[in-house]
Design an enzyme around this catalytic site. Structure first.
Site, PDB file in Angstrom:
ATOM      1  N   SER A  29      34.566 -25.379  10.935  1.00 44.66           N
ATOM      2  CA  SER A  29      34.102 -26.035   9.886  1.00 44.66           C
ATOM      3  C   SER A  29      35.666 -25.339   8.815  1.00 44.66           C
ATOM      4  CB  SER A  29      33.184 -24.683   9.596  1.00 44.66           C
ATOM      5  OG  SER A  29      32.637 -24.485   7.796  1.00 44.66           O
ATOM      6  N   ASN A  30      35.171 -25.850   7.408  1.00 43.29           N
ATOM      7  CA  ASN A  30      36.354 -25.293   6.305  1.00 43.29           C
ATOM      8  C   ASN A  30      36.162 -24.015   5.757  1.00 43.29           C
ATOM      9  OD1 ASN A  30      35.180 -27.277   4.072  1.00 43.29           O
ATOM     10  ND2 ASN A  30      35.322 -28.240   5.950  1.00 43.29           N
ATOM     11  N   HIS A  31      36.948 -24.594   4.601  1.00 44.43           N
ATOM     12  CA  HIS A  31      36.309 -23.789   3.496  1.00 44.43           C
ATOM     13  C   HIS A  31      35.939 -23.897   2.158  1.00 44.43           C
ATOM     14  CE1 HIS A  31      38.860 -19.669   4.927  1.00 44.43           C
ATOM     15  NE2 HIS A  31      40.274 -20.567   5.151  1.00 44.43           N
ATOM     16  N   SER A  32      35.321 -25.253   2.155  1.00 37.22           N
ATOM     17  CA  SER A  32      34.531 -24.912   1.554  1.00 37.22           C
ATOM     18  C   SER A  32      33.242 -24.701   0.446  1.00 37.22           C
ATOM     19  CB  SER A  32      34.143 -27.164   1.084  1.00 37.22           C
ATOM     20  OG  SER A  32      33.046 -27.398   0.385  1.00 37.22           O
ATOM     21  N   ALA A  96      32.828 -31.540   1.882  1.00 37.49           N
ATOM     22  CA  ALA A  96      33.855 -31.815   3.211  1.00 37.49           C
ATOM     23  C   ALA A  96      34.014 -31.572   4.205  1.00 37.49           C
ATOM     24  CB  ALA A  96      34.624 -30.033   2.741  1.00 37.49           C
TER      25      ALA A  96
END
Ligand code: C5P
Length: 219
Positions: A29-32, A96
């Site tokens: 995943s990502n930091h959004s 994101a």
């Protein structure tokens, strides 16, 4: 209270990260944080719009009056968007979305054995481009998080993804953008642009939506 320039308009938007499963217990995943998308949902509701928010996993309360659809993967997000895009006046892609997903998701937990392991990834569908490719499409707005050459990359995306408008944020500026409560945007469209200076995300959301409201009136 205040002016309600989006009364009678339907807005669909995506927010937050997507989660791409590796096996039943792991994902990439990502930091959004989802803050900008949720600020847009809040502001649009206050401005009179009927809002549907398709969101990845985030730690945020549903804004009052907003219809929220929770999703995890990019594919789930695309399905939810396509199921709800009919009759929408505006689409804003604020999520994101993970660019890649795991080629083959393991059915049971992967056990550690060798020192190295490799995961094969495949490209995810572009949700924003899928919406802008529809024949009967809403006014389509994208976001671009860039660290350099902001205008060049943003205009490239406007063109490539066939958007009506793109909002770029320079994520290299400390304290702005990803995860932060403040942001600054540089908005581009075919024959113009506008700078929205650094402020809290709700104020910025109202400014961006005010600009969109003037554009849909003239389009
Ligand atoms: O190409 P890039 O990922 O930088 O484009 C960002 C914009 O495209 C954002 O509006 C994002 O929500 C959208 N996007 C999407 N689906 C993807 C990738 C990006 O909707 N798979």
């Amino acid at each position: 209270f205040g002016p309600k320039p989006l009364t009678g308009h339907k807005l669909l938007l995506t927010a937050g990260p997507t989660r791409e499963p590796i096996d039943p217990v792991r994902y990439i995943s990502n930091h959004s944080s989802g803050k900008m998308g949720f600020a847009l949902a809040t502001a649009a509701t206050q401005m009179g719009a009927e809002v549907t928010l398709v969101t990845g996993p985030v730690n945020l309360a549903t804004p009052l009056g907003v219809t929220r659809i929770n999703v995890e993967s990019a594919q789930d997000m695309l399905d939810a968007v396509m199921d709800n895009v009919d009759n929408q006046d505006i689409f804003i892609g604020c999520a994101a979305v993970a660019d890649y997903r795991i080629a083959e998701v393991a059915e049971s937990k992967i056990k550690k054995s060798s020192e190295n392991m490799q995961l094969a990834l495949v490209r995810n569908p572009d949700i924003l481009a899928s919406v802008s490719a529809l024949t009967k499409r809403p006014f389509t707005v994208g976001f671009a998080a860039e660290t350099d050459n902001v205008e060049e990359y943003a205009r490239g995306k406007l063109e490539r993804k066939k958007l009506d408008l793109i909002a770029a944020n320079d994520v290299s500026i400390a304290g702005l953008g990803f995860n932060a409560d403040a942001n600054a945007l540089h908005v581009f469209w075919q024959d113009g642009s506008q700078q929205l200076p650094a402020t809290d995300k709700l104020t910025l959301a109202k400014q961006l939506l005010t600009l969109i409201a003037t554009k849909i009136k003239t389009s």
